[in-house]
Each structure stands twice: as structure tokens, then as C-alpha cells.
Write a protein that holds these residues in place. Structure first.
Motif, PDB file in Angstrom:
ATOM      1  N   TYR A 197       0.893  -1.310   0.159  1.00  0.00           N
ATOM      2  CA  TYR A 197      -0.115   0.016  -0.094  1.00  0.00           C
ATOM      3  C   TYR A 197       0.884   1.216  -0.149  1.00  0.00           C
ATOM      4  O   TYR A 197       0.697   2.098  -0.563  1.00  0.00           O
ATOM      5  CB  TYR A 197      -0.863   0.059   1.237  1.00  0.00           C
ATOM      6  CG  TYR A 197      -1.619   1.379   1.405  1.00  0.00           C
ATOM      7  CD1 TYR A 197      -2.929   1.541   0.755  1.00  0.00           C
ATOM      8  CD2 TYR A 197      -1.208   2.084   2.288  1.00  0.00           C
ATOM      9  CE1 TYR A 197      -3.564   2.403   0.985  1.00  0.00           C
ATOM     10  CE2 TYR A 197      -2.021   3.400   2.656  1.00  0.00           C
ATOM     11  CZ  TYR A 197      -3.191   3.525   2.048  1.00  0.00           C
ATOM     12  OH  TYR A 197      -4.099   4.805   1.957  1.00  0.00           O
ATOM     13  N   GLY A 198       2.086   1.277   0.733  1.00  0.00           N
ATOM     14  CA  GLY A 198       2.673   2.170   0.891  1.00  0.00           C
ATOM     15  C   GLY A 198       4.090   1.996   1.530  1.00  0.00           C
ATOM     16  O   GLY A 198       3.940   0.879   2.221  1.00  0.00           O
ATOM     17  N   GLY A 199       5.015   2.759   1.759  1.00  0.00           N
ATOM     18  CA  GLY A 199       6.238   2.456   2.278  1.00  0.00           C
ATOM     19  C   GLY A 199       6.124   3.078   3.842  1.00  0.00           C
ATOM     20  O   GLY A 199       5.795   4.091   3.987  1.00  0.00           O
ATOM     21  N   TYR A 200       6.432   2.355   4.847  1.00  0.00           N
ATOM     22  CA  TYR A 200       6.543   2.475   6.204  1.00  0.00           C
ATOM     23  C   TYR A 200       7.740   3.315   6.333  1.00  0.00           C
ATOM     24  O   TYR A 200       8.835   3.115   5.947  1.00  0.00           O
ATOM     25  CB  TYR A 200       6.849   1.145   7.042  1.00  0.00           C
ATOM     26  CG  TYR A 200       6.941   1.240   8.516  1.00  0.00           C
ATOM     27  CD1 TYR A 200       8.243   1.635   9.051  1.00  0.00           C
ATOM     28  CD2 TYR A 200       5.985   1.325   9.419  1.00  0.00           C
ATOM     29  CE1 TYR A 200       8.412   1.905  10.319  1.00  0.00           C
ATOM     30  CE2 TYR A 200       6.072   1.474  10.629  1.00  0.00           C
ATOM     31  CZ  TYR A 200       7.178   1.442  11.206  1.00  0.00           C
ATOM     32  OH  TYR A 200       7.418   1.646  12.651  1.00  0.00           O
ATOM     33  N   ALA A 201       7.552   4.619   7.205  1.00  0.00           N
ATOM     34  CA  ALA A 201       8.806   5.291   7.623  1.00  0.00           C
ATOM     35  C   ALA A 201       8.781   5.556   9.073  1.00  0.00           C
ATOM     36  O   ALA A 201       7.547   5.526   9.861  1.00  0.00           O
ATOM     37  CB  ALA A 201       8.720   6.692   6.715  1.00  0.00           C
ATOM     38  N   CYS A 202       9.823   6.059   9.624  1.00  0.00           N
ATOM     39  CA  CYS A 202       9.779   6.311  11.151  1.00  0.00           C
ATOM     40  C   CYS A 202       9.651   7.786  11.399  1.00  0.00           C
ATOM     41  O   CYS A 202       9.951   8.803  10.909  1.00  0.00           O
ATOM     42  CB  CYS A 202      11.566   6.229  11.505  1.00  0.00           C
ATOM     43  SG  CYS A 202      11.829   6.757  13.180  1.00  0.00           S
ATOM     44  N   THR A 203       8.320   7.755  12.011  1.00  0.00           N
ATOM     45  CA  THR A 203       7.869   9.165  12.292  1.00  0.00           C
ATOM     46  C   THR A 203       8.839  10.109  13.170  1.00  0.00           C
ATOM     47  O   THR A 203       8.938  11.304  12.907  1.00  0.00           O
ATOM     48  CB  THR A 203       6.610   9.176  13.024  1.00  0.00           C
ATOM     49  OG1 THR A 203       5.724   8.138  12.162  1.00  0.00           O
ATOM     50  CG2 THR A 203       5.871  10.414  13.166  1.00  0.00           C
ATOM     51  N   ALA A 204       9.476   9.414  14.263  1.00  0.00           N
ATOM     52  CA  ALA A 204      10.442  10.183  15.082  1.00  0.00           C
ATOM     53  C   ALA A 204      11.403  10.872  14.435  1.00  0.00           C
ATOM     54  O   ALA A 204      11.951  11.902  14.408  1.00  0.00           O
ATOM     55  CB  ALA A 204      10.905   9.119  16.131  1.00  0.00           C
ATOM     56  N   LEU A 205      12.082  10.067  13.255  1.00  0.00           N
ATOM     57  CA  LEU A 205      13.001  10.604  12.404  1.00  0.00           C
ATOM     58  C   LEU A 205      12.763  11.684  11.669  1.00  0.00           C
ATOM     59  O   LEU A 205      13.600  12.620  11.329  1.00  0.00           O
ATOM     60  CB  LEU A 205      13.650   9.195  11.575  1.00  0.00           C
ATOM     61  CG  LEU A 205      14.621   9.772  10.475  1.00  0.00           C
ATOM     62  CD1 LEU A 205      15.970  10.201  11.190  1.00  0.00           C
ATOM     63  CD2 LEU A 205      15.052   8.594   9.628  1.00  0.00           C
TER      64      LEU A 205
END
Length: 152
Positions: free
Chosen positions: A43-51
Motif C-alpha cells: 500500500y505504501g512505504g513505512y517510515a520512522c515518524t520520530a526521524l
């Protein structure tokens, strides 16, 4: 697996990046698990919100996709706020407590059905969508791919 897969007409081939809140309560943990499931379902790429709070490169990447999805566990809207503070517009915003799952502070447990409910909500475009620019929710009543529901 989510109930609705990618649009078969090709109109649903959006590039997306997903930012979960990953909070300490059950709903934060659900946000993380749903983001991982959505990534695995392409569906989409997971990314680090904190980063995202400190990375210009990640903010630049997020501004280049068709749709940014923030998955927040509760009404604090941490993931959405971090994205917006980084200059990243959120196109779809899913709030787990608004989708009928009770937040239980101090309890990280959740069920696969709860994760599936959030992943399915993302596929269906049930989050609040920005009304202008990329990711605009179509007014045709479809799930968001622009095919007027013919492929789903």
C-alpha cells in the motif's frame, strides 16, 4: 490481508509513505502494526515518524510522494503534528480511537482484527483527506483511486 487490494485499473498506483505514531498504549502499537501490514501489502512505504522530526532528507522524500498517510492512535495526533511541523502535508489521517478502538494506557495488547480494521480503513480511504493538491479525495464515492468504484 486487507479486504480491498490495489485498484486493478491502475488508478490506485499512488506512491505513499506511512507515518505511524507508535505510542505506548495499545492504539499506538496498533498504528505501528498497521503500518507494517500496509507496507507488506504494498500500500505504501513505512517510515520512522520520530526521524521525520529531524531529517530534512526524509521530509524531502515525503514531499515527493503522491500521498502521506499518518496513523495516530488517539486524538493527540502526534504523527500528524510531527509531519506538519516538518513541512509535510498529510493527505490521509487515520485516528484509531475515531475508528472505534478504545485506547488503554498502560496496556499494549491488541488483536490481529484490530490491526486489520485500521489497514482496511487505509485501503478504503477512510481517513480525513486533504481537500487540495495531491491525495485529494474524489467526490465520486470510490475508495480513492478515481475509478468511480468500477474496479473494486
Amino acid at each position: 490481508m486487507a479486504e480491498q487490494g490495489p485498484c486493478s485499473c491502475g488508478g490506485g498506483d499512488k506512491s505513499r509513505i506511512i507515518f505511524p505514531c507508535c505510542g505506548q498504549a495499545n492504539t499506538g502499537q496498533i498504528s505501528n502494526a498497521a503500518a507494517i501490514q500496509l507496507d507488506e501489502e504494498t500500500y505504501g512505504g513505512y517510515a520512522c515518524t520520530a526521524l521525520l522530526a529531524s531529517s530534512e532528507a526524509l521530509a524531502k522524500r515525503a514531499n515527493e510522494v503522491d500521498e502521506v498517510v499518518a496513523i495516530d492512535g488517539c486524538g493527540m495526533h502526534c504523527a500528524k503534528k510531527i509531519a506538519e511541523n516538518a513541512g509535510v502535508p498529510v493527505h490521509q489521517h487515520l485516528v484509531i480511537t475515531d475508528l472505534g478502538i478504545e485506547k488503554k494506557s498502560g496496556d499494549r495488547s491488541f488483536t490481529p482484527d484490530q490491526v486489520e480494521a485500521i489497514a482496511s480503513a487505509a485501503w478504503k480511504g477512510e481517513g480525513e483527506l486533504q481537500e487540495s493538491g495531491k491525495g485529494k479525495k474524489p467526490s465520486d464515492g470510490s475508495g480513492g483511486c478515481g475509478c468511480s468504484g468500477k474496479c473494486c
